[in-house]
Design a protein around this motif. Sequence first.
Motif, mmCIF file in Angstrom:
data_model
loop_
_atom_site.group_PDB
_atom_site.id
_atom_site.type_symbol
_atom_site.label_atom_id
_atom_site.label_comp_id
_atom_site.label_asym_id
_atom_site.label_seq_id
_atom_site.Cartn_x
_atom_site.Cartn_y
_atom_site.Cartn_z
ATOM 1 N N LEU A 229 47.076 47.302 88.163
ATOM 2 C CA LEU A 229 48.052 46.999 89.212
ATOM 3 C C LEU A 229 49.224 46.172 88.695
ATOM 4 C CD1 LEU A 229 45.804 46.210 92.293
ATOM 5 C CD2 LEU A 229 47.534 47.984 92.143
ATOM 6 N N ASN A 230 49.073 45.575 87.536
ATOM 7 C CA ASN A 230 50.125 44.719 86.984
ATOM 8 C C ASN A 230 50.999 45.531 86.037
ATOM 9 O OD1 ASN A 230 51.745 42.782 85.872
ATOM 10 N ND2 ASN A 230 50.086 41.488 85.118
ATOM 11 N N PRO A 231 52.250 45.814 86.412
ATOM 12 C CA PRO A 231 53.103 46.654 85.559
ATOM 13 C C PRO A 231 53.439 46.008 84.227
ATOM 14 C CG PRO A 231 54.362 45.732 87.396
ATOM 15 C CD PRO A 231 52.930 45.414 87.670
ATOM 16 N N GLU A 232 53.297 44.679 84.113
ATOM 17 C CA GLU A 232 53.563 44.021 82.831
ATOM 18 C C GLU A 232 52.622 44.519 81.733
ATOM 19 O OE1 GLU A 232 53.159 39.864 83.277
ATOM 20 O OE2 GLU A 232 55.053 39.602 84.322
ATOM 21 N N LYS A 233 51.449 44.961 82.166
ATOM 22 C CA LYS A 233 50.431 45.314 81.178
ATOM 23 C C LYS A 233 50.837 46.509 80.316
ATOM 24 C CE LYS A 233 47.453 42.175 82.270
ATOM 25 N NZ LYS A 233 46.134 42.536 82.790
ATOM 26 N N PRO A 248 47.977 52.118 90.410
ATOM 27 C CA PRO A 248 47.389 52.772 91.581
ATOM 28 C C PRO A 248 48.220 52.618 92.845
ATOM 29 C CG PRO A 248 45.710 51.590 90.353
ATOM 30 C CD PRO A 248 47.030 51.206 89.748
ATOM 31 N N ALA A 249 48.997 51.532 92.927
ATOM 32 C CA ALA A 249 49.805 51.320 94.121
ATOM 33 C C ALA A 249 50.966 52.297 94.208
ATOM 34 C CB ALA A 249 50.335 49.887 94.135
ATOM 35 N N GLU A 484 63.317 44.335 103.804
ATOM 36 C CA GLU A 484 63.381 43.462 102.632
ATOM 37 C C GLU A 484 62.105 42.630 102.511
ATOM 38 O OE1 GLU A 484 67.549 43.046 104.550
ATOM 39 O OE2 GLU A 484 65.564 43.738 105.120
ATOM 40 N N CYS A 485 61.545 42.248 103.687
ATOM 41 C CA CYS A 485 60.331 41.432 103.676
ATOM 42 C C CYS A 485 59.118 42.264 103.251
ATOM 43 C CB CYS A 485 60.090 40.825 105.054
ATOM 44 S SG CYS A 485 61.497 39.886 105.696
ATOM 45 N N ASP A 486 59.156 43.522 103.613
ATOM 46 C CA ASP A 486 58.008 44.377 103.332
ATOM 47 C C ASP A 486 57.726 44.474 101.837
ATOM 48 O OD1 ASP A 486 55.984 46.283 104.344
ATOM 49 O OD2 ASP A 486 57.129 47.712 103.141
ATOM 50 N N ARG A 487 58.781 44.511 101.026
ATOM 51 C CA ARG A 487 58.544 44.640 99.587
ATOM 52 C C ARG A 487 57.924 43.376 99.007
ATOM 53 N NH1 ARG A 487 64.400 44.597 99.275
ATOM 54 N NH2 ARG A 487 65.200 42.639 98.442
ATOM 55 N N PHE A 488 58.338 42.185 99.545
ATOM 56 C CA PHE A 488 57.714 40.950 99.077
ATOM 57 C C PHE A 488 56.248 40.917 99.492
ATOM 58 C CE2 PHE A 488 62.198 39.208 99.571
ATOM 59 C CZ PHE A 488 62.463 39.300 98.222
ATOM 60 N N ALA A 489 55.961 41.395 100.714
ATOM 61 C CA ALA A 489 54.580 41.428 101.187
ATOM 62 C C ALA A 489 53.731 42.311 100.290
ATOM 63 C CB ALA A 489 54.543 41.919 102.630
ATOM 64 N N LYS A 490 54.290 43.450 99.889
ATOM 65 C CA LYS A 490 53.558 44.376 99.026
ATOM 66 C C LYS A 490 53.184 43.702 97.717
ATOM 67 C CE LYS A 490 55.828 47.377 96.661
ATOM 68 N NZ LYS A 490 56.653 48.531 96.229
ATOM 69 N N TYR A 491 54.127 42.949 97.155
ATOM 70 C CA TYR A 491 53.867 42.314 95.868
ATOM 71 C C TYR A 491 52.806 41.221 95.981
ATOM 72 C CZ TYR A 491 57.861 44.689 93.798
ATOM 73 O OH TYR A 491 58.718 45.635 93.336
ATOM 74 N N TYR A 492 52.974 40.314 96.981
ATOM 75 C CA TYR A 492 52.047 39.186 96.992
ATOM 76 C C TYR A 492 50.645 39.625 97.403
ATOM 77 C CZ TYR A 492 51.350 37.806 101.976
ATOM 78 O OH TYR A 492 50.961 37.725 103.286
ATOM 79 N N ASN A 547 41.138 39.451 82.726
ATOM 80 C CA ASN A 547 41.993 39.516 83.915
ATOM 81 C C ASN A 547 41.279 40.367 84.945
ATOM 82 O OD1 ASN A 547 44.006 39.549 85.763
ATOM 83 N ND2 ASN A 547 45.211 41.110 84.720
ATOM 84 N N TYR A 548 40.586 39.695 85.852
ATOM 85 C CA TYR A 548 39.812 40.421 86.848
ATOM 86 C C TYR A 548 40.492 40.303 88.198
ATOM 87 C CZ TYR A 548 35.867 41.065 83.741
ATOM 88 O OH TYR A 548 35.062 41.457 82.717
ATOM 89 N N ALA A 549 40.561 41.421 88.935
ATOM 90 C CA ALA A 549 41.180 41.427 90.254
ATOM 91 C C ALA A 549 40.179 40.957 91.289
ATOM 92 C CB ALA A 549 41.665 42.830 90.606
ATOM 93 N N HIS A 550 40.677 40.235 92.323
ATOM 94 C CA HIS A 550 39.803 39.729 93.371
ATOM 95 C C HIS A 550 39.229 40.852 94.202
ATOM 96 C CE1 HIS A 550 38.219 37.388 96.576
ATOM 97 N NE2 HIS A 550 39.078 37.878 97.439
ATOM 98 N N LYS A 551 40.057 41.769 94.568
ATOM 99 C CA LYS A 551 39.635 42.908 95.365
ATOM 100 C C LYS A 551 39.807 44.171 94.541
ATOM 101 C CE LYS A 551 40.509 40.835 99.844
ATOM 102 N NZ LYS A 551 41.165 40.929 101.132
ATOM 103 N N SER A 552 39.303 45.242 95.117
ATOM 104 C CA SER A 552 39.440 46.496 94.405
ATOM 105 C C SER A 552 40.886 46.753 94.059
ATOM 106 C CB SER A 552 38.943 47.653 95.266
ATOM 107 O OG SER A 552 39.238 48.883 94.648
ATOM 108 N N PRO A 553 41.249 46.936 92.768
ATOM 109 C CA PRO A 553 42.637 47.157 92.400
ATOM 110 C C PRO A 553 43.085 48.569 92.681
ATOM 111 C CG PRO A 553 41.272 47.242 90.470
ATOM 112 C CD PRO A 553 40.360 46.869 91.605
ATOM 113 N N PHE A 554 42.260 49.316 93.400
ATOM 114 C CA PHE A 554 42.607 50.688 93.741
ATOM 115 C C PHE A 554 42.556 50.843 95.247
ATOM 116 C CE2 PHE A 554 40.731 50.510 89.595
ATOM 117 C CZ PHE A 554 41.688 51.148 88.834
#
Length: 934
Positions: A229-233, A248-249, A484-492, A547-554
């Motif tokens: 889920l992290n594009p930096e990777k 996956p997002a 504009e808010c929706d994209r920030f919500a998606k990221y966090y 680097n483990y995700a808290h919830k399913s990263p899919f």
Amino acid sequence: METAGKVIRCKAAISRNPGEALVIEEIEVDPPKAWEVRIKILCTSLCHSDVTFWKMSAGPAAFFPRIFGHEAAGVVESVGENVEEVKEGDLVLPVFNADCGECRDCKSTKSNCCSIFMTDKYRHLMPRDGTSRFRDKNGELVHHFLGVSSFTEYTVVDVSCVVKINREIPVDRACLLSCGVSTGVGAAFKVAEVEAGSTVAIFGLGAVGLAVAEGARLCKASKIIGVDLNPEKFELGKIFGLTDFINPANCGDKTVSEVIKEMTDGGADYCFECIGLSSVMKEAFDSSRQGWGKTVILGVEMHGSPISLGCYDLLQGRSVCGSLFGGLRSKSDIPLLVHKYLNKDYLLKGKEEKQDGPVKPVEVKEAETPVSATQEVVSEKTAEAPAAVAKESNEVTPSPAAEESTESSATSPEDNSIENAPAAAEESSEESSGDQAGEETRELRLETAPADFRFPTTNQTRHCFTRYIEYHRCVAAKGEDAPECDRFAKYYRALCPGEWVDRWNEQRENGTFPGYVLLEKEKISNFLYDWPPLSKALTFPFISRHNYAHKSPFPLLARALSVPAVKTIDTTDNKVVKPQPQWKAAIDFKWIRDNKEAISANIINRSSNANLDLVLQLYEKMLNVQKEVERLRGERNVVANKMKGKLEPSERQKLIEEGKNLKEGLVTLEEDLLKLTDELQLEAQSIPNMTHPDVPIGGEDSSKIQKLVGSQRVFSFPVKDHLQLGKELDIFDFDAAAEVSGSKFYYLKNEAVMLEMALVNWTLSEVMKRGFTPLTTPEIVRSSIVEKCGFQPRAANTQVYSIDGSDQCLIGTAEIPVGGIHMDSILAESLLPLKYAAFSHCFRTEAGAAGTATKGLYRVHQFSKVEMFILCRPEESDSYHKELIQIEEDLFSSLGLHYKTLDMATGDLGAPAYRKFDVEAWMPGLGRYGEVLQ
């Protein structure tokens, strides 16, 4: 050494209680006994397993106080009797995976699990005598961890867990070989035996996943796909051999396995799961190629959930296997990995191999005192990440800070450039091509964030928190519906662990949130980006890995994400305002499109007013807008990337203007997309569930009698209905209730009260004998919960009472709160079925009931009910449905009632129902059957 044979006093990070901050204390370390080695720890790293055990508050693995840590490099301080393979001054790795060289498993080439020393998987004491070598300052025993315990200056390890290595390798690289890197590299070349020219898919790009990529590169795989889920990777992963990347997002209406199958012409030859979620394990398996695809499981399932695989898929030649420590034998394989690293055959860190000249060997120097062994300087970035410091900075919690402080004293400026790179191209574009493109970004100090092991870099933690703040700033300034808010919500929501968000939400509610000054009139007055620094950072040489995700990263593989209910819609201007969905259901629009004829027929059979054509039109329109949005975002990313280099002022200004224009166009399109999404959700949620193939088609009269019990009684006197009986016996009062509450309410009195309570108690007692757990439930729920159960609380002719000015409703059935009891949870399949019997009051508007038999206690607005509810595997649904029917029939038979069981026709099914059975009892006072159970 002078300390040989003596007790050493040194510093250690002790975990006193589960989940609490580690405490830096002075301990005593006993000298090694026979077959034991005492090691001076030079460098250690934090692994996910450390944190997992640190959080355990009960069970066979919960031993406290304890010294964690099992990835480390050190130098031998002294050895006990019978130790010949290492000596004082040797550079060694203490490893959790024992290799005794004597047992059947250690002599076999088929296993790396020692049958002597790996039988106790928790290993909180020394394996040969069952005692500890650690004592605290009060003389109390301190437990070991996995036979290593490296969060201390000195440790004692059994010789079967000690590997001598070449002194030329830097210790901050060497310690990674004691678990993470060996696990990943070994899984590729030894467990999977990846072949040249093959295709590989890696799920999870933490240290283990990147090590798998490096191993696949060494095996000359032609395509190595990373999923994260992290594009930096991706940029980091390219250094380790990744050729392709999937977020996956960003897969649209496709699953990750579908995307991988398209990329690899049928599926990857080898798939590796490096996260630890059963849903991801299943997706990795589904991504493998039919015929010979092999899936290797490296992650430990963090919830203990089993994995479910299709038998037919296995019969077609796919295989799945687990891997401990990459299948490597520590004594023989780790020295080989060290040799290959020194020959620059593979990487242990991004960009390091681009340096010229030989690798700098480790220099082992004597410390003036044992305590100084831990006084190595960590990366300055430790102060930026969330760490819990207490008791005058003598406590530390395993946190992103600990994982971030990777190359302690060996980090170079070139290495840091990777960690500090922008989080993602899309995120960079939003900051670089906007109105303040050239403005310097301030640092965020996140010491208030709760400790968490899932984010190994301060950079990622910063982006998580920044997006959370920006979302709420945007909502306050522009409203919750602003795109504009929706994209920030998606990221966090994708980046931040749930417990972090819960804590920040709580702080915002009680006014203690440090991220901003309190909101005034829905506008942010000021943000406090310059938070005070930590008082002091722990100077302990932690190295990050996992680097483990808290919830399913899919998210596309699991259930839909629940979002908060929408804000109250202001209708004071008397305009017709279209309702907005309380949540976004995980509707498979592609499946709907591909099965249009079947769904259309089902809508007709169910007498539904759903508009399938409109749903498909909106879906196609939404897809087109999405493509245009992605195109503009891509152009913004290109502009943002151009601005990163040195530019002439005129050229920079030109790019800024171009970025502004793209932003304006994107805002308009995102608004359209948000409106389309809401409209599509509302229309699609009106489509009824598909219907069981055995359900009769037609109206209520088409329902089939499944069972008929007893016969109609013949009385020798005129029969009175329940209204007459109730009045004469004084057991209920409709008139007084009508005055107090309105029509169709009632008071129960005298024996009627006792009768209802007796029936409820008897029913609960009977179903408890059959394994049901009794419940009483909340009788007010959020509207989103009602929608998730398939009802539409604010639709025309709804049966649901909604509470004005809120997002809450009165329940019409206990099915709704019971259906939400495990919402957003992952249940172990072994726990199923879960059987509940819930008592509640039920409230219904009975809209559209005019013309039906509604006298007395029929079609009332409030009544009491016991609801049976079973959570089970989908394939067992039919059998448990029959069990429920049998229980109902048994209850009514024991009461001596004459009744019939009906398989209700399609026209009488509610929107969420797949199949429904009604029990109708004969009612002499009415001279007809009436529904008593459903």
